[in-house]
Design a protein around this motif. Structure first.
Motif: not given
Length: 133
Positions: A6-25
């Motif tokens: 599996l290469d990646h998952v793509n998530i569409v969201t109104p909050d790009v920064a918040g969603t990216a931070r959720f996964y990073a954190d």
């Protein structure tokens, strides 16, 4: 033809920064701008320790080479969950508890597997798999 992984998952969201931070954190991943001049307010890629962009986070309305209506909602449609192979089960429990995130656990002893299920800010169910050595 062979599927390697599996290469990646793509998530569409109104909050790009918040969603990216959720996964990073939560998962100790690294957020970076998308490649090739993609606008950082519209696209962020989240990398694992092997320098693989395993989660792509896109704003609603960002360019899609194959346009589809994908929006956060009560479920993720036919996609039930995304599973990640992980290590550090105890540390993950501590991270979830520290962040006061609701989660569920499951065990499959026949294959030495412990699982943790958690929902991201867009209602995507994430399965974290920890295989015992």
């Amino acid at each position: 033809m062979l599927v390697n992984a599996l290469d990646h998952v793509n998530i569409v969201t109104p909050d790009v920064a918040g969603t990216a931070r959720f996964y990073a954190d939560l998962l100790d991943l690294d957020v970076r701008d998308g490649p090739g001049g993609m606008r950082p307010d519209l696209v962020q890629w989240v990398y694992d320790r092997e320098n693989r962009a395993i989660i792509h986070v896109n704003a609603i309305g960002a360019f899609q080479p194959f346009p589809r209506d994908a929006r956060p909602g009560p479920t993720t449609g036919a996609l039930h969950h995304v599973a990640l192979n992980c290590s550090g089960h105890g540390e993950m429990i501590e991270r979830l508890q520290a962040r006061k995130l609701e989660y569920a656990e499951n065990a499959v002893p026949a294959i030495g597997l412990k699982q943790i299920f958690v929902i991201d800010p867009n209602n995507v169910l994430i399965e974290l798999n920890f295989y015992e050595a």
